[in-house]
Motif scaffolding. Sequence first.
Motif, PDB file in Angstrom:
ATOM      1  N   CYS A  14     -49.025  21.034  14.681  1.00  0.00           N
ATOM      2  CA  CYS A  14     -49.657  19.867  14.377  1.00  0.00           C
ATOM      3  C   CYS A  14     -50.536  19.730  15.362  1.00  0.00           C
ATOM      4  CB  CYS A  14     -48.725  18.715  13.861  1.00  0.00           C
ATOM      5  SG  CYS A  14     -49.795  17.348  13.760  1.00  0.00           S
ATOM      6  N   GLU A  15     -51.687  19.268  15.200  1.00  0.00           N
ATOM      7  CA  GLU A  15     -52.777  18.892  16.254  1.00  0.00           C
ATOM      8  C   GLU A  15     -53.182  17.688  16.209  1.00  0.00           C
ATOM      9  OE1 GLU A  15     -55.915  21.939  16.621  1.00  0.00           O
ATOM     10  OE2 GLU A  15     -54.382  23.527  16.983  1.00  0.00           O
ATOM     11  N   ASN A  16     -52.624  16.861  15.389  1.00  0.00           N
ATOM     12  CA  ASN A  16     -52.846  15.536  15.181  1.00  0.00           C
ATOM     13  C   ASN A  16     -52.197  14.578  16.370  1.00  0.00           C
ATOM     14  OD1 ASN A  16     -54.395  12.985  14.311  1.00  0.00           O
ATOM     15  ND2 ASN A  16     -52.809  12.675  12.758  1.00  0.00           N
ATOM     16  N   ARG A  17     -52.790  14.123  17.436  1.00  0.00           N
ATOM     17  CA  ARG A  17     -52.204  13.589  18.301  1.00  0.00           C
ATOM     18  C   ARG A  17     -52.150  11.955  17.975  1.00  0.00           C
ATOM     19  NH1 ARG A  17     -53.583  13.003  24.957  1.00  0.00           N
ATOM     20  NH2 ARG A  17     -51.417  12.167  25.498  1.00  0.00           N
ATOM     21  N   LEU A  18     -51.125  11.366  18.355  1.00  0.00           N
ATOM     22  CA  LEU A  18     -50.843   9.951  17.720  1.00  0.00           C
ATOM     23  C   LEU A  18     -50.537   9.336  19.338  1.00  0.00           C
ATOM     24  CD1 LEU A  18     -49.120   9.890  14.432  1.00  0.00           C
ATOM     25  CD2 LEU A  18     -51.730   9.652  14.889  1.00  0.00           C
ATOM     26  N   SER A  19     -50.691   7.764  19.278  1.00  0.00           N
ATOM     27  CA  SER A  19     -50.418   7.281  20.510  1.00  0.00           C
ATOM     28  C   SER A  19     -49.851   5.861  20.113  1.00  0.00           C
ATOM     29  CB  SER A  19     -51.387   7.106  21.595  1.00  0.00           C
ATOM     30  OG  SER A  19     -51.100   6.310  22.789  1.00  0.00           O
ATOM     31  N   LEU A  20     -48.624   5.742  20.723  1.00  0.00           N
ATOM     32  CA  LEU A  20     -48.028   4.201  20.465  1.00  0.00           C
ATOM     33  C   LEU A  20     -48.614   3.121  21.427  1.00  0.00           C
ATOM     34  CD1 LEU A  20     -45.998   2.284  19.077  1.00  0.00           C
ATOM     35  CD2 LEU A  20     -44.299   3.183  20.691  1.00  0.00           C
ATOM     36  N   THR A  21     -49.337   2.203  20.765  1.00  0.00           N
ATOM     37  CA  THR A  21     -50.137   1.310  21.654  1.00  0.00           C
ATOM     38  C   THR A  21     -49.688  -0.202  21.186  1.00  0.00           C
ATOM     39  OG1 THR A  21     -52.066   0.606  20.172  1.00  0.00           O
ATOM     40  CG2 THR A  21     -52.062   2.722  21.679  1.00  0.00           C
ATOM     41  N   LEU A  22     -50.074  -1.106  22.005  1.00  0.00           N
ATOM     42  CA  LEU A  22     -49.813  -2.765  21.598  1.00  0.00           C
ATOM     43  C   LEU A  22     -50.736  -3.008  20.328  1.00  0.00           C
ATOM     44  CD1 LEU A  22     -50.117  -4.269  24.926  1.00  0.00           C
ATOM     45  CD2 LEU A  22     -48.140  -4.069  23.678  1.00  0.00           C
ATOM     46  N   ASN A  23     -51.532  -2.183  19.846  1.00  0.00           N
ATOM     47  CA  ASN A  23     -52.319  -2.381  18.445  1.00  0.00           C
ATOM     48  C   ASN A  23     -51.644  -1.531  17.367  1.00  0.00           C
ATOM     49  OD1 ASN A  23     -54.063  -4.385  19.645  1.00  0.00           O
ATOM     50  ND2 ASN A  23     -55.026  -2.855  20.541  1.00  0.00           N
ATOM     51  N   GLY A  24     -50.540  -0.950  17.662  1.00  0.00           N
ATOM     52  CA  GLY A  24     -49.970  -0.103  16.566  1.00  0.00           C
ATOM     53  C   GLY A  24     -50.129   1.441  17.172  1.00  0.00           C
ATOM     54  N   LEU A  26     -52.130   4.947  17.006  1.00  0.00           N
ATOM     55  CA  LEU A  26     -53.442   4.987  16.830  1.00  0.00           C
ATOM     56  C   LEU A  26     -53.498   6.526  17.143  1.00  0.00           C
ATOM     57  CD1 LEU A  26     -55.038   1.943  18.467  1.00  0.00           C
ATOM     58  CD2 LEU A  26     -54.461   2.368  16.077  1.00  0.00           C
ATOM     59  N   PRO A  27     -54.641   7.225  16.612  1.00  0.00           N
ATOM     60  CA  PRO A  27     -54.965   8.415  16.954  1.00  0.00           C
ATOM     61  C   PRO A  27     -55.419   8.607  18.493  1.00  0.00           C
ATOM     62  CG  PRO A  27     -56.243   7.608  14.756  1.00  0.00           C
ATOM     63  CD  PRO A  27     -55.569   6.625  15.791  1.00  0.00           C
ATOM     64  N   ARG A  28     -55.315   9.819  19.084  1.00  0.00           N
ATOM     65  CA  ARG A  28     -55.656   9.922  20.337  1.00  0.00           C
ATOM     66  C   ARG A  28     -56.065  11.339  20.688  1.00  0.00           C
ATOM     67  NH1 ARG A  28     -51.690   8.742  25.805  1.00  0.00           N
ATOM     68  NH2 ARG A  28     -53.401   9.272  27.297  1.00  0.00           N
ATOM     69  N   SER A  29     -57.142  11.706  21.299  1.00  0.00           N
ATOM     70  CA  SER A  29     -57.761  12.811  21.506  1.00  0.00           C
ATOM     71  C   SER A  29     -56.888  13.790  22.368  1.00  0.00           C
ATOM     72  CB  SER A  29     -58.841  12.777  22.121  1.00  0.00           C
ATOM     73  OG  SER A  29     -59.559  14.212  22.400  1.00  0.00           O
ATOM     74  N   LEU A  30     -56.692  15.233  21.611  1.00  0.00           N
ATOM     75  CA  LEU A  30     -55.934  16.172  22.693  1.00  0.00           C
ATOM     76  C   LEU A  30     -56.624  16.522  23.715  1.00  0.00           C
ATOM     77  CD1 LEU A  30     -55.206  18.630  19.785  1.00  0.00           C
ATOM     78  CD2 LEU A  30     -53.558  17.447  21.193  1.00  0.00           C
ATOM     79  N   ASP A  31     -57.775  16.276  24.150  1.00  0.00           N
ATOM     80  CA  ASP A  31     -58.587  16.357  25.365  1.00  0.00           C
ATOM     81  C   ASP A  31     -57.954  15.176  26.413  1.00  0.00           C
ATOM     82  OD1 ASP A  31     -59.599  18.460  24.263  1.00  0.00           O
ATOM     83  OD2 ASP A  31     -61.357  17.273  23.454  1.00  0.00           O
ATOM     84  N   ASP A  32     -57.437  14.242  25.975  1.00  0.00           N
ATOM     85  CA  ASP A  32     -57.299  13.085  26.759  1.00  0.00           C
ATOM     86  C   ASP A  32     -56.002  13.537  27.540  1.00  0.00           C
ATOM     87  OD1 ASP A  32     -56.742  10.808  28.156  1.00  0.00           O
ATOM     88  OD2 ASP A  32     -56.746   9.573  26.360  1.00  0.00           O
ATOM     89  N   LEU A  33     -55.942  14.262  28.578  1.00  0.00           N
ATOM     90  CA  LEU A  33     -54.700  14.824  28.975  1.00  0.00           C
ATOM     91  C   LEU A  33     -53.807  14.175  29.822  1.00  0.00           C
ATOM     92  CD1 LEU A  33     -55.806  18.641  29.780  1.00  0.00           C
ATOM     93  CD2 LEU A  33     -54.456  17.595  27.753  1.00  0.00           C
ATOM     94  N   ASP A  34     -54.207  13.118  30.760  1.00  0.00           N
ATOM     95  CA  ASP A  34     -53.640  12.217  31.285  1.00  0.00           C
ATOM     96  C   ASP A  34     -52.692  12.946  32.348  1.00  0.00           C
ATOM     97  OD1 ASP A  34     -54.351   9.922  30.814  1.00  0.00           O
ATOM     98  OD2 ASP A  34     -52.900   9.086  29.368  1.00  0.00           O
ATOM     99  N   GLY A  35     -53.065  14.270  33.129  1.00  0.00           N
ATOM    100  CA  GLY A  35     -52.123  14.886  33.838  1.00  0.00           C
ATOM    101  C   GLY A  35     -51.427  15.856  33.148  1.00  0.00           C
ATOM    102  N   LEU A  36     -51.384  15.895  32.010  1.00  0.00           N
ATOM    103  CA  LEU A  36     -50.847  16.912  30.937  1.00  0.00           C
ATOM    104  C   LEU A  36     -51.500  18.271  31.125  1.00  0.00           C
ATOM    105  CD1 LEU A  36     -49.911  14.951  27.880  1.00  0.00           C
ATOM    106  CD2 LEU A  36     -48.153  15.651  29.565  1.00  0.00           C
ATOM    107  N   GLN A  37     -50.793  19.204  30.710  1.00  0.00           N
ATOM    108  CA  GLN A  37     -51.325  20.498  30.340  1.00  0.00           C
ATOM    109  C   GLN A  37     -51.192  20.691  29.086  1.00  0.00           C
ATOM    110  OE1 GLN A  37     -52.397  22.936  32.995  1.00  0.00           O
ATOM    111  NE2 GLN A  37     -51.758  21.261  34.283  1.00  0.00           N
ATOM    112  N   ALA A  38     -52.392  21.457  28.438  1.00  0.00           N
ATOM    113  CA  ALA A  38     -52.492  21.371  26.939  1.00  0.00           C
ATOM    114  C   ALA A  38     -51.170  22.066  26.398  1.00  0.00           C
ATOM    115  CB  ALA A  38     -53.769  22.307  26.787  1.00  0.00           C
ATOM    116  N   SER A  39     -50.704  22.829  26.890  1.00  0.00           N
ATOM    117  CA  SER A  39     -49.624  23.761  26.521  1.00  0.00           C
ATOM    118  C   SER A  39     -48.240  22.782  26.144  1.00  0.00           C
ATOM    119  CB  SER A  39     -49.018  24.800  27.588  1.00  0.00           C
ATOM    120  OG  SER A  39     -48.710  24.265  28.746  1.00  0.00           O
ATOM    121  N   GLU A  40     -48.296  21.488  26.969  1.00  0.00           N
ATOM    122  CA  GLU A  40     -47.172  20.572  26.827  1.00  0.00           C
ATOM    123  C   GLU A  40     -46.943  19.857  25.446  1.00  0.00           C
ATOM    124  OE1 GLU A  40     -46.142  17.931  30.081  1.00  0.00           O
ATOM    125  OE2 GLU A  40     -47.703  18.951  31.282  1.00  0.00           O
TER     126      GLU A  40
END
Length: 411
Positions: A14-24, A26-40
């Motif tokens: 699955c490549e559809n990244r989601l994020s738990l936010t105060l607004n529910g 929401l979708p989040r880009s795979l390119d938004d790494l925040d210090g992560l490696q893509a392989s993670e």
Amino acid sequence: GFIRRKEVNSGMKCENRLSLTLNGVLPRSLDDLDGLQASEFETYQIFQRDDLVFKLIDLQNIKTSRVGLVHEEGIMSPAYIRLEPIQNKIFPSFAYWFFTDLYKREVFNKLGEGVRQTLGAEDLLVIPFFFPSIEEQKSISIFLNYETSKIDKLILEQESLIDLLKEKRQAVISNAVTKGIDPKAKMKESEVEWLDKVPQHWDVKKLKFVVDVMASNVDKKTIDGDVPCLLCNYTDVYYNEQIKEDMEFMSATATPEQIKKFTLKQGDVIITKDSESPDDIAIAAYVPMDLIGVVCGYHLSIIRATKINGMFVKRLFDSNYLKSKFATLANGLTRYGLGQHSINNVYIPIPPDEEQQQIVEFINKTCNEIDDLINKSKIAINLLAERRSALISESVTGQIDVRNYQIKEVA
């Protein structure tokens, strides 16, 4: 009522990244790494529609999101908890509101008191979950979805109003200190970048000709043999328009020379000269009276008015003109600093003394009126948020009977 699931995203199924936010959730880009490696992302969990997601780590941080309802298949952090409501027994939206009520009442935080700052799935599964029939769960969900969305809309309206009022406040200050308050005044070219035209009878000079700039070197250390004093710190300036004697200053020590030079005097303007962001440079606070025993601390500079109204200087520092100017003059990569040369040599508009006072009084009066309106909006937001939380709690615990609830559309 719930099944604990954990499906790892091995092979990037699955490549559809989601994020738990105060607004529910929401979708989040795979390119938004925040210090992560893509392989993670291969270690992420796959969530399905109608799953509940919980973020029960770092419970001391009370401003983060804790629970969400997933609306589509997607991947989220392996640190999150995934629970699947059992079909025909638990209506997903009702379960979301039930756990949201626990979150708002800080039940998760209380369960994690002491050294436990993280809760696991087993902690959730042993929480007593009282639920009515599936039909009543649906009724409660419809009620809460609609009524909370109405409250959310009202909160957004108040937040938008606050933003508009803050913009107006900033415009009032900026216009008054650079154009004056007489709309009939004849104007002249200032010949200064970003300053544009100023009233014809005003002067334009470098700041150093009307103030003394003193960068403090008094740190927070207490040294034996030095003189005890109170320290005006960065946060005292950053969060306050004025520095007053009833503030809780830090205890420190300074040399007699430092106390003589950096004790706060009536009419002083204290500014932030170092920060992690150029936007936080040259934030100013005014000193309305002598503060004997209170010394200006490190990372700050005193702007001591000698031939100009101190409060007028404070409002100049509040203006868009000087904010923009100092943001470009601040230097640094990870930390930004404003050198004394940059402060000294910035050009400022200078009205006659009497007009400076008139401008200060006009700004203060107008800003006080705007601040009153902002505070009323903040109070309204708090009341709405309290009403929202109470509505959720009363609904999921059966204190409100919503079985015959019908959505009332406003004409």
